[in-house]
Scaffold this active site. Sequence first.
Site, PDB file in Angstrom:
ATOM      1  N   LEU A  58      20.306  93.207   9.941  1.00  0.00           N
ATOM      2  CA  LEU A  58      18.742  93.091   9.630  1.00  0.00           C
ATOM      3  C   LEU A  58      18.463  91.730   9.949  1.00  0.00           C
ATOM      4  O   LEU A  58      17.232  91.587   9.952  1.00  0.00           O
ATOM      5  CB  LEU A  58      18.661  93.551   8.226  1.00  0.00           C
ATOM      6  CG  LEU A  58      19.038  95.057   8.147  1.00  0.00           C
ATOM      7  CD1 LEU A  58      18.888  95.135   6.318  1.00  0.00           C
ATOM      8  CD2 LEU A  58      17.916  95.607   8.475  1.00  0.00           C
ATOM      9  N   PHE A  77      16.486 101.323   3.931  1.00  0.00           N
ATOM     10  CA  PHE A  77      17.653 101.579   2.801  1.00  0.00           C
ATOM     11  C   PHE A  77      18.723 100.523   3.140  1.00  0.00           C
ATOM     12  O   PHE A  77      19.791 100.368   2.544  1.00  0.00           O
ATOM     13  CB  PHE A  77      18.352 102.781   3.030  1.00  0.00           C
ATOM     14  CG  PHE A  77      17.375 103.831   2.297  1.00  0.00           C
ATOM     15  CD1 PHE A  77      18.077 104.105   0.842  1.00  0.00           C
ATOM     16  CD2 PHE A  77      16.231 104.350   2.495  1.00  0.00           C
ATOM     17  CE1 PHE A  77      17.347 105.128   0.053  1.00  0.00           C
ATOM     18  CE2 PHE A  77      15.617 105.105   1.972  1.00  0.00           C
ATOM     19  CZ  PHE A  77      15.963 105.635   0.438  1.00  0.00           C
ATOM     20  N   SER A 116      14.487  99.346  -6.739  1.00  0.00           N
ATOM     21  CA  SER A 116      15.523  99.838  -7.544  1.00  0.00           C
ATOM     22  C   SER A 116      14.956  99.620  -8.984  1.00  0.00           C
ATOM     23  O   SER A 116      13.803  98.882  -9.038  1.00  0.00           O
ATOM     24  CB  SER A 116      16.545  98.891  -7.247  1.00  0.00           C
ATOM     25  OG  SER A 116      17.474  99.060  -8.251  1.00  0.00           O
ATOM     26  N   ASN A 117      15.579 100.404  -9.745  1.00  0.00           N
ATOM     27  CA  ASN A 117      15.308 100.336 -11.232  1.00  0.00           C
ATOM     28  C   ASN A 117      15.584  98.532 -11.573  1.00  0.00           C
ATOM     29  O   ASN A 117      15.053  98.161 -12.849  1.00  0.00           O
ATOM     30  CB  ASN A 117      15.785 101.141 -12.092  1.00  0.00           C
ATOM     31  CG  ASN A 117      17.351 100.893 -12.088  1.00  0.00           C
ATOM     32  OD1 ASN A 117      17.948 100.387 -13.202  1.00  0.00           O
ATOM     33  ND2 ASN A 117      18.183 101.425 -11.245  1.00  0.00           N
ATOM     34  N   HIS A 118      16.338  98.149 -10.866  1.00  0.00           N
ATOM     35  CA  HIS A 118      16.843  96.581 -11.329  1.00  0.00           C
ATOM     36  C   HIS A 118      15.850  95.683 -10.995  1.00  0.00           C
ATOM     37  O   HIS A 118      15.940  94.695 -11.487  1.00  0.00           O
ATOM     38  CB  HIS A 118      18.057  96.448 -10.370  1.00  0.00           C
ATOM     39  CG  HIS A 118      19.406  97.317 -10.591  1.00  0.00           C
ATOM     40  ND1 HIS A 118      19.889  97.087 -12.117  1.00  0.00           N
ATOM     41  CD2 HIS A 118      19.925  98.167 -10.365  1.00  0.00           C
ATOM     42  CE1 HIS A 118      20.731  97.992 -12.304  1.00  0.00           C
ATOM     43  NE2 HIS A 118      20.954  98.764 -10.998  1.00  0.00           N
ATOM     44  N   TYR A 141      19.970  90.607  -6.665  1.00  0.00           N
ATOM     45  CA  TYR A 141      19.865  92.035  -6.186  1.00  0.00           C
ATOM     46  C   TYR A 141      18.561  92.462  -6.705  1.00  0.00           C
ATOM     47  O   TYR A 141      17.385  92.773  -5.679  1.00  0.00           O
ATOM     48  CB  TYR A 141      21.068  93.152  -6.478  1.00  0.00           C
ATOM     49  CG  TYR A 141      20.641  94.403  -6.132  1.00  0.00           C
ATOM     50  CD1 TYR A 141      20.736  94.795  -4.757  1.00  0.00           C
ATOM     51  CD2 TYR A 141      20.377  95.372  -7.246  1.00  0.00           C
ATOM     52  CE1 TYR A 141      20.298  96.188  -4.467  1.00  0.00           C
ATOM     53  CE2 TYR A 141      19.875  96.733  -6.707  1.00  0.00           C
ATOM     54  CZ  TYR A 141      19.822  97.344  -5.392  1.00  0.00           C
ATOM     55  OH  TYR A 141      19.548  98.277  -4.961  1.00  0.00           O
ATOM     56  N   LYS A 145      14.656  93.065  -4.707  1.00  0.00           N
ATOM     57  CA  LYS A 145      13.887  94.184  -4.721  1.00  0.00           C
ATOM     58  C   LYS A 145      12.406  93.933  -5.158  1.00  0.00           C
ATOM     59  O   LYS A 145      11.442  94.618  -4.503  1.00  0.00           O
ATOM     60  CB  LYS A 145      14.341  95.189  -5.802  1.00  0.00           C
ATOM     61  CG  LYS A 145      15.766  95.913  -5.061  1.00  0.00           C
ATOM     62  CD  LYS A 145      15.621  96.446  -3.724  1.00  0.00           C
ATOM     63  CE  LYS A 145      16.930  96.856  -3.156  1.00  0.00           C
ATOM     64  NZ  LYS A 145      16.910  97.445  -1.818  1.00  0.00           N
TER      65      LYS A 145
END
Length: 277
Positions: A58, A77, A116-118, A141, A145
């Site tokens: 990436l 992803f 993400s929920n994070h 992380y 996001k």
Amino acid sequence: MSAETVPQKPVLLTGASGALGRVLTRALGEQGWTLRLTDRVPFPDPLPEGARFQLADLEDGPAILRLAEGCGTILHFGGISVEHPFETVIGPNIRGLYHAYEAARRERARMIFASSNHAVGFHTRSEILDDTCSLAPDGYYGLSKAYGELMGGLYRDKHGVESVFLRIGSCFPEPTDARMLATWLSFADLSRLITRATLAPNLGPAGSVVIWAASNNSRMTWWRHDGRAVIGWAPQDSADSYAAALEGKTSGNPVVERYQGGGFTAIDYSRRDTGAA
């Protein structure tokens, strides 16, 4: 194959060799999609008909641009998928994300970003969050996001790039603890979500939507009001059948059990309090 189930242009999937990338490759390949797959490690499964795989990092911007040529959708992803030190996360999850959005801008492609929920993990479990809630990442992380959603907003406002932000809960074959009775997303619901996010004719006047990506779990009382109606998605599976086995399976850590992000919130947690109310 009906045009209602197959995108007119190829779809680029980054992170194809990861757990969710492999699930999506299989599911979308079975639907007859033309897939361009990429990861920094080889793809471990047989390639579906209509799919091709290319190794790429990436952080290699020109390679990502080449892979995206002619694509109508980017399923992003790729990147670090769990909590790691900042210096590990910053390359693939920040610089790599920029390269993916630059590809989307050039190709006028829709971005479907595996958030993400994070990104909101330091909200407490007593809160009920709408898709407009404040970001509250629970680690580096989650911070990446949250940054990704902000970058998507920039590319929408400045370049007209459409984005679907998937705040994924816990996407595993089945839930494994009490928290996942709320956050679990089945593989089938994920595949259906990606299909609708890709094929929806438009994302409304806002040009982007946030989706709380969890299955139809009755214990999901933290998240409400998102853009699922815009894309026409409704989860069909549920964690409820696992409740009898998992309801009392908790960590015993007051920080983990207080916050929506679960175990990620306790990593390197150094406040003197425990996060208890």
